[in-house]
Design a protein around this motif. Structure first.
Motif, PDB file in Angstrom:
ATOM      1  N   GLY A 228      -0.991  39.685 153.275  1.00  0.00           N
ATOM      2  CA  GLY A 228      -1.537  39.776 151.848  1.00  0.00           C
ATOM      3  C   GLY A 228      -0.985  40.857 150.876  1.00  0.00           C
ATOM      4  N   ARG A 229      -0.172  41.591 151.335  1.00  0.00           N
ATOM      5  CA  ARG A 229       0.123  42.760 150.427  1.00  0.00           C
ATOM      6  C   ARG A 229       1.598  42.424 149.930  1.00  0.00           C
ATOM      7  N   LEU A 230       1.535  42.241 148.664  1.00  0.00           N
ATOM      8  CA  LEU A 230       2.614  41.678 147.982  1.00  0.00           C
ATOM      9  C   LEU A 230       3.549  42.858 147.244  1.00  0.00           C
ATOM     10  N   VAL A 231       4.916  42.888 147.716  1.00  0.00           N
ATOM     11  CA  VAL A 231       5.846  43.740 147.068  1.00  0.00           C
ATOM     12  C   VAL A 231       6.665  43.033 146.321  1.00  0.00           C
ATOM     13  N   ALA A 232       6.964  43.854 145.047  1.00  0.00           N
ATOM     14  CA  ALA A 232       8.105  43.320 144.051  1.00  0.00           C
ATOM     15  C   ALA A 232       9.051  44.429 144.028  1.00  0.00           C
ATOM     16  N   ALA A 233      10.412  44.122 144.277  1.00  0.00           N
ATOM     17  CA  ALA A 233      11.381  45.410 144.300  1.00  0.00           C
ATOM     18  C   ALA A 233      12.707  44.699 144.362  1.00  0.00           C
ATOM     19  N   ASP A 234      13.792  45.681 144.158  1.00  0.00           N
ATOM     20  CA  ASP A 234      15.015  45.371 144.394  1.00  0.00           C
ATOM     21  C   ASP A 234      15.518  45.286 145.888  1.00  0.00           C
ATOM     22  N   PRO A 235      15.878  43.996 146.505  1.00  0.00           N
ATOM     23  CA  PRO A 235      16.105  43.814 147.730  1.00  0.00           C
ATOM     24  C   PRO A 235      17.095  44.776 148.397  1.00  0.00           C
ATOM     25  N   SER A 236      17.892  45.588 147.505  1.00  0.00           N
ATOM     26  CA  SER A 236      18.753  46.409 148.056  1.00  0.00           C
ATOM     27  C   SER A 236      18.062  47.910 148.253  1.00  0.00           C
ATOM     28  N   SER A 237      17.004  47.969 147.859  1.00  0.00           N
ATOM     29  CA  SER A 237      16.114  49.286 147.764  1.00  0.00           C
ATOM     30  C   SER A 237      14.805  49.176 148.600  1.00  0.00           C
ATOM     31  N   LEU A 238      14.686  48.114 149.639  1.00  0.00           N
ATOM     32  CA  LEU A 238      13.460  47.995 150.084  1.00  0.00           C
ATOM     33  C   LEU A 238      13.367  49.151 151.349  1.00  0.00           C
TER      34      LEU A 238
END
Length: 390
Positions: A228-238
């Motif tokens: 239930g904890r959402l992350v929005a990010a650049d997939p190359s920087s996870l």
């Protein structure tokens, strides 16, 4: 003996008085909360500048010495219940022979920051911004003051260590004066989610840079949020930037849709406007900026936002628990040119191309009338808004 200060009203200070105001005009602005500045003179010299914008819950007091060097800066913000609290106090203490521009770089700088809930952080930099820093944290509630009536500046000045016996309006002064098209400062009005709902109305025509684009909405699949904890990010920087938002939703599977803008004069050219993770189908009545731990809206300046960075032209939604497993998946995404979105590993991640490319992008949280989350929208800032003008 306490000093007697004279007040000069204007749009701001920039090595001189910018756009002078009469006391009556300043008082009228004060009554409706609009921005203005009060300059305080001691023996004809600038002693302090107070930038005010009550509608933004904002007060900044800057003190100067006889050499026009900045001695301190006190920032107060609104508590939401009619008071002000001290958000930050910064002081400089340095050599007497240091010039105006050199002084902040060599003087000892002490910064004290408060949270409204009662956390105090002290940072001491003995050699200004050119040396080490010592940091400590303690539990202490910030000083609070009621928003004063116009002209009743004594308590604010006392908080900024500028005690005065009396403040009177200046009849005459010898400070340089300039007339400018805009004030030299702006109150902190962070970026707003203007027109987010319209981005998901198929067929909408938008004009940008003399071009017309048509919006379409595409279902990108469902995202599994096991925590239930959402992350929005650049997939190359996870590996480095997978901090989830502080607002959570019940674990589950949620649909993600993509707003796509296609150039009418070149149907092969399209860009992603936004990605929406739908939590509930109830109407959204308000929006708030999605924050991570340690981020506070009151720290944002004019048109600023907290967002996620993009360096590879791609963005994604992913659950915090899955981010470690998905940190290398971007190697297989091939730029997301056609289509410009993709669901990865049966819903472990939803990725899309990031608007015009690299940059920083905010995520907005929608709420219904009861205060429950309706959606998360990652805004690719494709279109200029009123916040982009200068």
């Amino acid at each position: 003996m306490l000093a007697r200060l004279e007040a000069v009203y204007c749009d701001g200070w920039d090595a001189g008085v910018v756009n002078p105001l009469t006391a009556a005009t300043a008082k009228a602005r004060d009554a409706v909360g609009e921005p203005y500045t009060v300059l305080f003179l001691l023996n004809g010299r600038l002693r302090a500048a107070m930038d005010l914008s009550w509608c933004d819950g904002y007060c900044r007091i800057t003190r100067f010495d006889a050499a026009d060097r900045t001695l301190s800066m006190h920032l107060l913000r609104g508590t939401g219940d009619g008071d002000l609290f001290l958000r930050e106090a910064r002081t400089w203490d340095g050599p007497a022979d240091a010039g105006r521009y050199e002084y902040p770089h060599v003087a000892t700088r002490t910064t004290t920051t408060y949270s409204v809930s009662g956390t105090r952080t002290d940072i001491v930099e003995p050699h200004g911004d050119r040396g080490v820093r010592q940091e400590s944290t303690s539990e202490q509630r910030p000083p609070r003051l009621p928003i004063p009536a116009f002209g009743q500046w004594h308590e604010l000045l006392r908080l900024a260590k500028e005690a005065t016996s009396e403040v009177v309006d200046a009849v005459h002064h010898e400070l340089p004066v300039s007339v400018e098209s805009s004030a030299p400062w702006r109150p902190p009005r962070p970026l707003k989610p203007d027109g987010i709902e319209e981005l998901f109305v198929p067929g909408t025509i938008v004009e940008i840079h003399d071009k017309r684009l048509q919006l379409s909405v595409h279902e990108a699949g469902e995202l599994r949020l096991t925590s239930g904890r959402l992350v929005a990010a650049d997939p190359s920087s996870l590996e480095f930037d997978a901090e989830p938002f502080t607002v959570t939703v019940p674990p589950g599977t949620y649909p993600v849709s993509i707003s796509l803008a296609t150039f009418l004069d070149d149907p092969r050219h399209s860009r992603v406007c936004a990605a929406r993770l739908a939590v509930d189908d109830r109407p959204t009545v308000r929006w708030e900026l999605a924050l991570r731990d340690g981020q506070e809206i009151i720290d944002l300046g004019n048109r600023q936002f907290f967002g996620f960075g993009v360096d590879a032209g791609m963005a994604c939604f992913v659950d915090a628990d899955a981010s470690e497993r998905m940190k290398d998946v971007w190697l297989t995404l091939d730029g997301l040119v056609d289509p410009r979105h993709r669901t990865i590993d049966s819903g472990e991640m939803v990725a899309w191309s990031s608007g015009w490319g690299d940059g920083a992008y905010p995520t907005w949280i929608g709420y219904d009338a009861g205060g429950s989350v309706t959606c998360f929208v990652a805004d690719m800032l494709l279109f200029p808004t009123d916040h982009d003008d200068d």
